[in-house]
Design a protein around this motif. Structure first.
Motif, PDB file in Angstrom:
ATOM      1  N   TYR A   1       0.857  -1.280  -0.033  1.00 32.39           N
ATOM      2  CA  TYR A   1      -0.181  -0.006  -0.090  1.00 32.39           C
ATOM      3  C   TYR A   1       0.995   1.445  -0.059  1.00 32.39           C
ATOM      4  CZ  TYR A   1      -3.929  -2.978   0.418  1.00 32.39           C
ATOM      5  OH  TYR A   1      -4.938  -4.146   0.128  1.00 32.39           O
TER       6      TYR A   1
ATOM      7  N   TYR B   1      -2.972   3.558  -3.773  1.00 34.37           N
ATOM      8  CA  TYR B   1      -4.243   2.760  -3.908  1.00 34.37           C
ATOM      9  C   TYR B   1      -4.967   3.493  -5.295  1.00 34.37           C
ATOM     10  CZ  TYR B   1      -8.850   0.620  -3.965  1.00 34.37           C
ATOM     11  OH  TYR B   1      -9.779  -0.036  -4.288  1.00 34.37           O
TER      12      TYR B   1
ATOM     13  N   THR C   1      -3.185  -0.445  -6.130  1.00 36.59           N
ATOM     14  CA  THR C   1      -2.084  -0.989  -6.073  1.00 36.59           C
ATOM     15  C   THR C   1      -1.895  -1.174  -7.510  1.00 36.59           C
ATOM     16  OG1 THR C   1      -2.820  -3.123  -5.574  1.00 36.59           O
ATOM     17  CG2 THR C   1      -2.012  -1.833  -3.725  1.00 36.59           C
TER      18      THR C   1
ATOM     19  N   ILE D   1      -7.269   4.228   3.237  1.00 34.70           N
ATOM     20  CA  ILE D   1      -5.986   3.554   3.349  1.00 34.70           C
ATOM     21  C   ILE D   1      -4.759   4.087   3.961  1.00 34.70           C
ATOM     22  CG2 ILE D   1      -4.196   2.115   2.027  1.00 34.70           C
ATOM     23  CD1 ILE D   1      -6.640   0.714   0.634  1.00 34.70           C
TER      24      ILE D   1
ATOM     25  N   CYS E   1      -6.211  -2.901   5.864  1.00 34.00           N
ATOM     26  CA  CYS E   1      -6.163  -2.402   4.293  1.00 34.00           C
ATOM     27  C   CYS E   1      -6.782  -3.180   3.437  1.00 34.00           C
ATOM     28  CB  CYS E   1      -4.923  -1.655   4.089  1.00 34.00           C
ATOM     29  SG  CYS E   1      -4.161  -0.447   5.203  1.00 34.00           S
TER      30      CYS E   1
ATOM     31  N   ASP F   1      -9.765  -2.599   0.303  1.00 36.34           N
ATOM     32  CA  ASP F   1      -9.397  -2.561  -0.942  1.00 36.34           C
ATOM     33  C   ASP F   1     -10.333  -3.232  -1.695  1.00 36.34           C
ATOM     34  OD1 ASP F   1      -8.023  -2.994  -3.258  1.00 36.34           O
ATOM     35  OD2 ASP F   1      -6.137  -3.753  -2.261  1.00 36.34           O
TER      36      ASP F   1
END
Length: 458
Positions: free
Chosen positions: A20, A23, A25, A379, A437, A441
């Motif tokens: 991370y 974001y 990714t 995040i 996180c 996601d």
């Protein structure tokens, strides 16, 4: 009993997951990518919104190394031919000119980071030519933060002095480990005496923040050689320490992680014990834990940023300040306009060829959706502050009930606290923050990869 419980939790949550620094990714960027027109539009938009108020950041990737370190997953080019320096710097400066031609105001550069590869592969003369060339088309504000990565074995006094004279005040030395067996396995041979010499030279010249990078989980590592490595590190008292988990990703083409057998690596619980041991030794030496995998002395800017809740995380890792626009120059560099990401060509030859044709050398990217932008902020909050809130309407997601549902088990395991409009990762559960996180996601949840693409979270 507590140790058994901790071991069970590590085994339970030690799964492949992103680090991370962004974001979404990179593996979950939209497959159709981003058009050059959209990329340019978001760069101009972000620049216009933030240049005069906070400035911009530059990440400059200098990819050359004389030797291949077999722990390294970075994009690099191995050569002993230093004739590559001039054409590469010419290309980087030409790429920068393409960006400055795009912008209607003079860029104010608040941050520069030279990464690699090995930035100190380049001669002092060429490093000066690079930075002077950047500032032919830019200004620096009253307060700025310029830093570079350095290999202790091939960093000279002339390079340190030249970069200091150019405004650099922070450097990061790649140490990794002092044990001879570990060093041989990762092809990174350097003595404590050599590190001590270059560290003290940097202090003498006047560098205000010196960082040492150490990796746990390397082949043949055990508690005794971790103790030795950290004891040597503490003798020098660097201002910052990055204590990274070794990311074993040999399936990624070109990383070169082939100098040892996978059975030589410390496994799961024992690997985590290496981290906890290092963490305790850093605490005993007076360091404070910052975010994930980072430590600093209380006198360093990074600690002050954490206390002031101004800590930021981007493709360069943790930084003491935020700029909305970060432009990456050089082969494989990733740029961040906040609204989109763009990555440059990953082969030196392709990168130079496209720049010489007058093209921005972007080969893939991602235009963030409204949902992406909200998830990104959550995040970032978690990675920097170990908490996030959705009390503000701008931070609310339609999928929040599903996200909290995915986190219910972590709450039951006493790793996090979920309040009505706020989530807190317990200090003792900092090692599980990547797992938290992952619940936010949405792209990872929707597109679970069929094969392993990430290193382990713990």
């Amino acid at each position: 009993m507590a140790e058994l419980q901790n071991a069970a939790l590590i085994q339970k949550y030690n799964i492949p997951g992103p680090r991370y620094t962004s974001y979404p990714t990179v593996p979950f960027w939209d497959k159709e990518g981003i058009s050059i027109e959209d990329w340019k539009e978001t760069v101009k938009r972000s620049f216009d919104e933030s240049n005069r108020s906070e400035g911009i950041s530059l990440y400059i990737h200098l990819p050359y190394c004389e030797n291949l370190c077999t722990f390294c997953a970075c994009h690099k080019h191995i050569t002993v031919q230093h004739s590559v320096e001039d054409p590469y710097i010419d290309a980087v400066l030409a790429e920068w000119k393409l960006y400055t031609d795009l912008l209607e105001d003079t860029p104010i550069i608040r941050e520069i980071h030279l990464g690699g590869g090995t930035p100190t592969f380049f001669s002092a003369e060429n490093l000066k030519r690079l930075i002077d060339g950047i500032f032919l088309h830019a200004e620096r504000p009253e307060s700025y933060d310029f830093s570079f990565e350095a290999h202790p074995n091939n960093t000279t006094e002339e390079q340190l002095q030249t970069l200091y004279d150019l405004g650099f005040r922070r450097t990061s030395f790649g140490i990794q480990d002092y044990d001879p067996t570990v060093q041989k396995a990762i092809n990174r041979i350097q003595s404590f005496e050599d590190v001590e010499k270059i560290h003290n030279l940097a202090k003498k010249i006047g560098y205000e923040s010196i960082s040492h990078d150490i990796i746990f989980g390397l082949p043949h590592q055990n508690k005794e050689n971790i103790k030795t490595t950290i004891a040597n590190t503490v003798k020098l008292m660097p201002d910052r320490i990055a204590y990274y988990s070794y990311a074993h990703v040999p399936w990624i083409k070109g990383v070169g992680q082939r100098g040892f057998d996978e059975n030589d690596l410390p496994k799961d619980e024992y690997k985590r014990e290496l981290y906890e041991l290092g963490k305790q030794l850093f605490f005993e030496a007076g360091y404070e834990e910052i975010g994930m995998d980072h430590f600093s002395l209380p006198t360093d800017k990074l600690y002050k940023a954490m206390k002031n809740h101004t800590l930021h995380r981007n493709f360069m890792g943790y930084t003491a300040g935020k700029t909305q626009l970060m432009i990456g120059l050089g082969m494989s560099s990733i740029s961040d306009s906040w609204y989109s990401f763009a990555q440059n060509e990953k082969r030196v030859e392709d990168y130079i060829d496209r720049v010489n044709k007058g093209e921005l050398p972007v080969f893939r990217g991602h235009l963030l959706t409204t949902e992406d932008l909200i998830v990104r902020r959550h995040i970032l909050n978690l990675m920097c502050n170990l908490e996030t809130s959705w009390a503000d309407d701008a931070m609310k997601l339609e999928s929040m009930p599903e996200i909290l549902g995915r986190l219910k088990e972590m709450e039951e395991d006493d790793l996090i606290e979920i309040h009505e409009e706020r989530l807190v990762v317990k200090e003792s559960s900092r090692k599980f923050v990547r797992n938290v996180c992952m619940a936010f996601d949405l792209r990872l949840v929707a597109q679970q990869p069929e094969k392993r693409i990430f290193s382990m979270t713990i």
